[in-house]
Scaffold this motif. Structure first.
Motif, PDB file in Angstrom:
ATOM      1  N   LEU A  35       0.812  -1.214   0.000  1.00 49.13           N
ATOM      2  CA  LEU A  35       0.000   0.000   0.000  1.00 49.13           C
ATOM      3  C   LEU A  35       0.849   1.270   0.000  1.00 49.13           C
ATOM      4  N   ARG A  36       2.063   1.189   0.507  1.00 48.91           N
ATOM      5  CA  ARG A  36       2.914   2.382   0.578  1.00 48.91           C
ATOM      6  C   ARG A  36       3.116   2.979  -0.811  1.00 48.91           C
ATOM      7  N   GLY A  37       3.522   2.155  -1.760  1.00 51.36           N
ATOM      8  CA  GLY A  37       3.761   2.628  -3.114  1.00 51.36           C
ATOM      9  C   GLY A  37       2.505   3.187  -3.753  1.00 51.36           C
ATOM     10  N   LYS A  38       1.362   2.563  -3.484  1.00 51.06           N
ATOM     11  CA  LYS A  38       0.103   3.029  -4.056  1.00 51.06           C
ATOM     12  C   LYS A  38      -0.280   4.394  -3.512  1.00 51.06           C
ATOM     13  N   VAL A  39       0.084   4.644  -2.247  1.00 50.68           N
ATOM     14  CA  VAL A  39      -0.188   5.951  -1.650  1.00 50.68           C
ATOM     15  C   VAL A  39       0.683   7.018  -2.302  1.00 50.68           C
ATOM     16  N   LEU A  40       1.990   6.755  -2.389  1.00 53.12           N
ATOM     17  CA  LEU A  40       2.932   7.752  -2.900  1.00 53.12           C
ATOM     18  C   LEU A  40       2.731   8.030  -4.390  1.00 53.12           C
ATOM     19  N   GLU A  41       2.171   7.071  -5.106  1.00 50.91           N
ATOM     20  CA  GLU A  41       1.937   7.257  -6.541  1.00 50.91           C
ATOM     21  C   GLU A  41       0.492   7.657  -6.845  1.00 50.91           C
ATOM     22  N   ASP A  42      -0.286   7.933  -5.797  1.00 48.64           N
ATOM     23  CA  ASP A  42      -1.695   8.353  -5.927  1.00 48.64           C
ATOM     24  C   ASP A  42      -2.599   7.249  -6.466  1.00 48.64           C
ATOM     25  N   GLU A  43      -2.058   6.056  -6.629  1.00 48.60           N
ATOM     26  CA  GLU A  43      -2.854   4.970  -7.191  1.00 48.60           C
ATOM     27  C   GLU A  43      -3.998   4.567  -6.266  1.00 48.60           C
ATOM     28  N   LEU A  44      -3.763   4.669  -4.967  1.00 50.09           N
ATOM     29  CA  LEU A  44      -4.764   4.240  -3.998  1.00 50.09           C
ATOM     30  C   LEU A  44      -5.999   5.140  -4.032  1.00 50.09           C
ATOM     31  N   PHE A  45      -5.817   6.375  -4.471  1.00 48.50           N
ATOM     32  CA  PHE A  45      -6.919   7.334  -4.458  1.00 48.50           C
ATOM     33  C   PHE A  45      -7.528   7.548  -5.850  1.00 48.50           C
ATOM     34  N   ALA A  46      -7.015   6.816  -6.827  1.00 50.29           N
ATOM     35  CA  ALA A  46      -7.514   6.980  -8.200  1.00 50.29           C
ATOM     36  C   ALA A  46      -8.869   6.294  -8.363  1.00 50.29           C
ATOM     37  N   TRP A  47      -9.743   6.932  -9.130  1.00 48.98           N
ATOM     38  CA  TRP A  47     -11.080   6.377  -9.400  1.00 48.98           C
ATOM     39  C   TRP A  47     -11.435   6.614 -10.860  1.00 48.98           C
ATOM     40  N   LYS A  48     -12.088   5.622 -11.454  1.00 50.22           N
ATOM     41  CA  LYS A  48     -12.496   5.731 -12.853  1.00 50.22           C
ATOM     42  C   LYS A  48     -13.962   5.367 -12.982  1.00 50.22           C
ATOM     43  N   CYS A  49     -14.706   6.234 -13.628  1.00 49.74           N
ATOM     44  CA  CYS A  49     -16.134   5.988 -13.818  1.00 49.74           C
ATOM     45  C   CYS A  49     -16.331   4.762 -14.717  1.00 49.74           C
ATOM     46  N   PRO A  50     -17.111   3.781 -14.264  1.00 50.28           N
ATOM     47  CA  PRO A  50     -17.313   2.566 -15.064  1.00 50.28           C
ATOM     48  C   PRO A  50     -18.136   2.801 -16.332  1.00 50.28           C
ATOM     49  N   LEU A  51     -18.848   3.953 -16.389  1.00 48.74           N
ATOM     50  CA  LEU A  51     -19.689   4.208 -17.560  1.00 48.74           C
ATOM     51  C   LEU A  51     -18.973   5.031 -18.623  1.00 48.74           C
ATOM     52  N   CYS A  52     -18.432   6.211 -18.233  1.00 48.46           N
ATOM     53  CA  CYS A  52     -17.841   7.110 -19.236  1.00 48.46           C
ATOM     54  C   CYS A  52     -16.308   7.114 -19.224  1.00 48.46           C
ATOM     55  N   GLY A  53     -15.705   6.465 -18.218  1.00 50.58           N
ATOM     56  CA  GLY A  53     -14.246   6.392 -18.163  1.00 50.58           C
ATOM     57  C   GLY A  53     -13.575   7.614 -17.570  1.00 50.58           C
ATOM     58  N   TYR A  54     -14.339   8.527 -16.986  1.00 47.36           N
ATOM     59  CA  TYR A  54     -13.780   9.740 -16.372  1.00 47.36           C
ATOM     60  C   TYR A  54     -12.872   9.372 -15.209  1.00 47.36           C
ATOM     61  N   ASN A  55     -11.667   9.971 -15.176  1.00 50.06           N
ATOM     62  CA  ASN A  55     -10.709   9.688 -14.116  1.00 50.06           C
ATOM     63  C   ASN A  55     -10.696  10.816 -13.087  1.00 50.06           C
ATOM     64  N   ALA A  56     -10.632  10.443 -11.821  1.00 48.61           N
ATOM     65  CA  ALA A  56     -10.606  11.431 -10.751  1.00 48.61           C
ATOM     66  C   ALA A  56      -9.779  10.892  -9.581  1.00 48.61           C
ATOM     67  N   ARG A  57      -9.393  11.810  -8.713  1.00 52.08           N
ATOM     68  CA  ARG A  57      -8.695  11.414  -7.490  1.00 52.08           C
ATOM     69  C   ARG A  57      -9.639  11.658  -6.321  1.00 52.08           C
ATOM     70  N   LEU A  58      -9.957  10.612  -5.606  1.00 56.54           N
ATOM     71  CA  LEU A  58     -10.881  10.727  -4.488  1.00 56.54           C
ATOM     72  C   LEU A  58     -10.186  11.415  -3.308  1.00 56.54           C
ATOM     73  N   THR A  59     -10.909  12.294  -2.666  1.00 54.33           N
ATOM     74  CA  THR A  59     -10.370  13.022  -1.530  1.00 54.33           C
ATOM     75  C   THR A  59     -11.230  12.741  -0.303  1.00 54.33           C
ATOM     76  N   TYR A  60     -10.608  12.179   0.719  1.00 54.59           N
ATOM     77  CA  TYR A  60     -11.342  11.811   1.928  1.00 54.59           C
ATOM     78  C   TYR A  60     -10.355  11.633   3.078  1.00 54.59           C
ATOM     79  N   PRO A  61     -10.808  11.680   4.323  1.00 48.91           N
ATOM     80  CA  PRO A  61      -9.909  11.489   5.470  1.00 48.91           C
ATOM     81  C   PRO A  61      -9.318  10.085   5.485  1.00 48.91           C
ATOM     82  N   VAL A  62      -8.007  10.011   5.705  1.00 47.19           N
ATOM     83  CA  VAL A  62      -7.342   8.708   5.784  1.00 47.19           C
ATOM     84  C   VAL A  62      -6.167   8.806   6.753  1.00 47.19           C
ATOM     85  N   LEU A  63      -6.023   7.799   7.586  1.00 45.36           N
ATOM     86  CA  LEU A  63      -4.957   7.759   8.585  1.00 45.36           C
ATOM     87  C   LEU A  63      -3.868   6.787   8.141  1.00 45.36           C
TER      88      LEU A  63
END
Length: 232
Positions: A35-63
């Motif tokens: 998980l460390r690498g996924k955090v530093l590369e923003d991969e853990l927070f990446a999201w893709k819309c299953p319908l239109c393919g729009y990519n976004a970075r989710l922003t939420y509290p995380v410890l």
């Protein structure tokens, strides 16, 4: 502390499609090293819309709880207070000693704190060093406004560290390196002027605003010292 995951409903800002995403509310890289690498590369927070393919970075509290390196970083988007007012969370970790506990408002600060503590550095001294060097950079660039900056390089063998600053309205990146003696001086200052903050057990926010206060107090103390010498 194991990872905690929850499922959240997400509405795509592009097409309006409603979907679900599994997000982490807490991360323990000691238990799950991947998980460390996924955090530093923003991969853990990446999201893709299953319908239109729009990519976004989710922003939420995380410890982020690094048990091996003994630090915890809690990212709470746009948080603007110095101390975390969460009695339940503070009580949960109140028995932990000699652990750096920080709160940060955004991804850059989140990743920077991880890099700082993994490198064995004092983030208070890093913030003061970053501020001092940013003032030098601003003068070098004719008084240019520095909107943000973060530690981007640390090499103990070469006796150097580097900061990436963002300049002006276009946020153009500018890299400035410095010798570790500056960091050493900053650590001496924070060890003296931030002694109370270093003893706090809760989650605190150590950022540019905090460093500006320390630098002001340091310059004021030096000014008073100079005046006292002139009176002798």
């Amino acid at each position: 502390m194991p990872e905690n995951k929850v499922t959240k409903a997400i509405v795509c800002p592009m097409c309006g499609e409603l979907s679900k995403a599994e997000i982490y509310t807490s991360i323990n890289p000691t238990v799950n090293k991947g998980l460390r690498g996924k955090v530093l590369e923003d991969e853990l927070f990446a999201w893709k819309c299953p319908l239109c393919g729009y990519n976004a970075r989710l922003t939420y509290p995380v410890l982020y709880n690094d048990m091996k390196n003994r630090f915890m970083v809690y990212m709470i988007p746009k948080i603007d207070r110095f101390r975390l007012c969460d009695r339940e969370l503070e009580d949960k970790y109140s028995n932990l000693r000699n652990i750096n506990k920080r709160i940060v408002p955004d991804f850059n600060a989140f990743k920077e704190k991880i890099f700082i503590f993994e490198s064995g550095l004092d983030d208070m001294a890093v913030e003061l060093t970053k501020l001092a060097i940013s003032q030098t950079v601003s003068k070098k660039l004719g008084g240019a406004e520095i909107t943000d900056g973060y530690l981007s390089m640390y090499n103990r063998e070469n006796n150097s560290m580097g900061f990436t600053y963002f300049i002006g309205e276009n946020h153009s990146p500018y890299v400035q390196t410095a010798r570790l003696e500056i960091y050493g001086k900053s650590k001496g200052i924070t060890d003296t002027l931030a002694a109370k903050d270093k003893k706090l057990n809760g989650f605190i926010k150590i950022d540019r605003e905090w460093a500006e206060n320390i630098l002001y107090r340091y310059k004021r103390a030096k000014h008073i010292e100079k005046l006292n010498k002139l009176k002798e």
